[in-house]
Scaffold this motif. Structure first.
Motif, PDB file in Angstrom:
ATOM      1  N   LEU A 243      39.954  49.030  41.401  1.00  0.00           N
ATOM      2  CA  LEU A 243      39.254  49.217  42.672  1.00  0.00           C
ATOM      3  C   LEU A 243      38.400  48.003  43.016  1.00  0.00           C
ATOM      4  O   LEU A 243      38.381  47.545  44.166  1.00  0.00           O
ATOM      5  CB  LEU A 243      38.399  50.478  42.622  1.00  0.00           C
ATOM      6  CG  LEU A 243      39.178  51.793  42.591  1.00  0.00           C
ATOM      7  CD1 LEU A 243      38.253  52.941  42.245  1.00  0.00           C
ATOM      8  CD2 LEU A 243      39.882  52.024  43.909  1.00  0.00           C
ATOM      9  N   LYS A 244      37.710  47.475  42.033  1.00  0.00           N
ATOM     10  CA  LYS A 244      36.884  46.287  42.287  1.00  0.00           C
ATOM     11  C   LYS A 244      37.756  45.076  42.625  1.00  0.00           C
ATOM     12  O   LYS A 244      37.390  44.256  43.462  1.00  0.00           O
ATOM     13  CB  LYS A 244      35.970  46.008  41.103  1.00  0.00           C
ATOM     14  CG  LYS A 244      34.871  47.043  40.980  1.00  0.00           C
ATOM     15  CD  LYS A 244      33.821  46.608  39.990  1.00  0.00           C
ATOM     16  CE  LYS A 244      32.746  47.660  39.883  1.00  0.00           C
ATOM     17  NZ  LYS A 244      31.665  47.446  40.821  1.00  0.00           N
ATOM     18  N   TYR A 245      38.918  44.962  41.969  1.00  0.00           N
ATOM     19  CA  TYR A 245      39.842  43.876  42.279  1.00  0.00           C
ATOM     20  C   TYR A 245      40.282  43.981  43.741  1.00  0.00           C
ATOM     21  O   TYR A 245      40.253  42.990  44.476  1.00  0.00           O
ATOM     22  CB  TYR A 245      41.059  43.930  41.359  1.00  0.00           C
ATOM     23  CG  TYR A 245      42.114  42.917  41.721  1.00  0.00           C
ATOM     24  CD1 TYR A 245      42.017  41.612  41.268  1.00  0.00           C
ATOM     25  CD2 TYR A 245      43.190  43.257  42.534  1.00  0.00           C
ATOM     26  CE1 TYR A 245      42.969  40.667  41.615  1.00  0.00           C
ATOM     27  CE2 TYR A 245      44.142  42.320  42.887  1.00  0.00           C
ATOM     28  CZ  TYR A 245      44.033  41.033  42.433  1.00  0.00           C
ATOM     29  OH  TYR A 245      44.965  40.103  42.793  1.00  0.00           O
ATOM     30  N   ALA A 246      40.678  45.168  44.154  1.00  0.00           N
ATOM     31  CA  ALA A 246      41.116  45.365  45.537  1.00  0.00           C
ATOM     32  C   ALA A 246      39.989  45.028  46.509  1.00  0.00           C
ATOM     33  O   ALA A 246      40.206  44.358  47.522  1.00  0.00           O
ATOM     34  CB  ALA A 246      41.592  46.793  45.744  1.00  0.00           C
TER      35      ALA A 246
ATOM     36  N   ASP B 162      37.140  41.379  50.596  1.00  0.00           N
ATOM     37  CA  ASP B 162      35.810  40.883  50.931  1.00  0.00           C
ATOM     38  C   ASP B 162      35.857  39.358  51.076  1.00  0.00           C
ATOM     39  O   ASP B 162      35.618  38.633  50.130  1.00  0.00           O
ATOM     40  CB  ASP B 162      34.815  41.277  49.840  1.00  0.00           C
ATOM     41  CG  ASP B 162      33.390  40.915  50.213  1.00  0.00           C
ATOM     42  OD1 ASP B 162      33.095  40.786  51.415  1.00  0.00           O
ATOM     43  OD2 ASP B 162      32.586  40.725  49.283  1.00  0.00           O
ATOM     44  N   HIS B 163      36.192  38.919  52.257  1.00  0.00           N
ATOM     45  CA  HIS B 163      36.235  37.489  52.519  1.00  0.00           C
ATOM     46  C   HIS B 163      35.523  37.191  53.821  1.00  0.00           C
ATOM     47  O   HIS B 163      35.459  38.046  54.713  1.00  0.00           O
ATOM     48  CB  HIS B 163      37.687  36.984  52.556  1.00  0.00           C
ATOM     49  CG  HIS B 163      38.514  37.681  53.580  1.00  0.00           C
ATOM     50  ND1 HIS B 163      38.518  37.347  54.900  1.00  0.00           N
ATOM     51  CD2 HIS B 163      39.355  38.742  53.470  1.00  0.00           C
ATOM     52  CE1 HIS B 163      39.323  38.133  55.566  1.00  0.00           C
ATOM     53  NE2 HIS B 163      39.846  39.005  54.717  1.00  0.00           N
TER      54      HIS B 163
END
Length: 74
Positions: A60-63, A68-69
């Motif tokens: 989830l954090k990877y996704a 988030d850019h």
């Protein structure tokens, strides 16, 4: 979770270079697809018994990190 990046691995010779969980052939997208299909984290762990709860959190954090850019308005 501060070490989530250590749980996500990429290897060009494995799963087409797609991000996987801890070097296993369980792709991040597989975990996300199961969650998106409505499975609970407990059900995902039952479906993929080699996973650990922290692996789901890492996926989830990877996704989230990929989404988030910064957006630059022209």
């Amino acid at each position: 979770m501060s070490n989530w990046k250590e749980r996500i691995t990429t290897n060009p010779a494995q799963c087409g270079g797609r991000p996987c969980i801890r070097g296993m052939r369980i792709r991040v997208v597989d975990v996300l697809d199961l969650l998106a299909a409505g499975l609970s984290q407990e059900q995902v762990l039952e479906e993929l018994p080699d996973l650990e709860p922290r692996d789901i959190e890492a996926a989830l954090k990877y996704a989230g990190s990929k989404l988030d850019h910064p957006v630059i308005a022209a």
